[in-house]
Design an enzyme around this catalytic site. Structure first.
Site, PDB file in Angstrom:
ATOM      1  N   HIS A  98       0.840  -1.198   0.000  1.00  0.00           N
ATOM      2  CA  HIS A  98       0.000   0.000   0.000  1.00  0.00           C
ATOM      3  C   HIS A  98       0.869   1.240   0.000  1.00  0.00           C
ATOM      4  O   HIS A  98       1.868   1.313   0.713  1.00  0.00           O
ATOM      5  CB  HIS A  98      -0.965   0.025   1.193  1.00  0.00           C
ATOM      6  CG  HIS A  98      -0.308  -0.240   2.503  1.00  0.00           C
ATOM      7  ND1 HIS A  98       0.051  -1.498   2.925  1.00  0.00           N
ATOM      8  CD2 HIS A  98       0.076   0.600   3.496  1.00  0.00           C
ATOM      9  CE1 HIS A  98       0.608  -1.436   4.109  1.00  0.00           C
ATOM     10  NE2 HIS A  98       0.651  -0.163   4.486  1.00  0.00           N
ATOM     11  N   HIS A 100       1.110   5.129   0.905  1.00  0.00           N
ATOM     12  CA  HIS A 100       0.514   6.191   1.725  1.00  0.00           C
ATOM     13  C   HIS A 100       0.625   7.519   0.972  1.00  0.00           C
ATOM     14  O   HIS A 100       1.724   7.908   0.555  1.00  0.00           O
ATOM     15  CB  HIS A 100       1.288   6.369   3.038  1.00  0.00           C
ATOM     16  CG  HIS A 100       1.173   5.232   3.990  1.00  0.00           C
ATOM     17  ND1 HIS A 100       0.290   5.235   5.044  1.00  0.00           N
ATOM     18  CD2 HIS A 100       1.848   4.050   4.085  1.00  0.00           C
ATOM     19  CE1 HIS A 100       0.429   4.113   5.753  1.00  0.00           C
ATOM     20  NE2 HIS A 100       1.377   3.381   5.177  1.00  0.00           N
TER      21      HIS A 100
END
Ligand code: 5GP
Length: 139
Positions: A98, A100
């Site tokens: 992921h 950010h």
């Protein structure tokens, strides 16, 4: 066991989804470090950046490229820190790649990405040359 992010992809747990296409999805972080803190992920479960197939990596970057200005504009940010915690030792808690996107504001009290590592090492020129050669030979 699927990751918490796969459960979001599958609609099994709620999230504030802000963008979705065939291979990627973006949603607000549940514990935002700033208003608008957004996570961008591949829908398929891959733990680290280099586990992501090249075509999906391109899709992931395209979604990041699209979302950074959208997030910054939505919260009137001055800038953003865009980063991956890539592996346990780097602080990755959810084992599903992921990115950010953290909006940043003048005077927000945060720092640059240079603050994430420990004490900077003192490396001599020959050590730097050897590291550069090693990386180049593997790239
Ligand atoms: P990491 O430390 O793995 O890079 O970051 C994981 C991020 O996922 C954290 O910022 C955390 O707040 C966020 N997060 C963890 N669980 C959930 C969840 O169930 N929903 C959402 N939207 N974010 C989550």
């Amino acid at each position: 066991m699927s990751t918490i992010f796969s459960q979001i992809v599958e609609g099994e747990i709620p999230a504030r989804i802000v963008y979705e296409d065939e291979t990627t999805i973006a949603f607000l972080d549940a514990n935002p470090l700033a208003p608008g803190h957004t996570l961008v992920i591949p829908k398929d479960e891959h733990e680290r950046l280099n586990d992501v197939p090249e075509d999906v990596a391109s899709d992931l970057y395209a979604t990041i490229h699209r979302l950074v200005p959208a997030v910054e504009d939505a919260v009137d940010a001055d800038a953003s820190t865009v980063a991956f915690n890539n592996g346990d030792a780097a602080g990755q808690e959810v084992p599903h790649v992921h990115c950010h996107i953290i909006p940043r504001f003048e005077g927000d009290g945060g720092g640059p990405i240079h603050g994430v590592a420990g004490d900077p090492p003192e490396l001599a020129d020959d050590e730097l040359d050897a590291i550069a050669d090693d990386v180049e030979s593997r790239a």
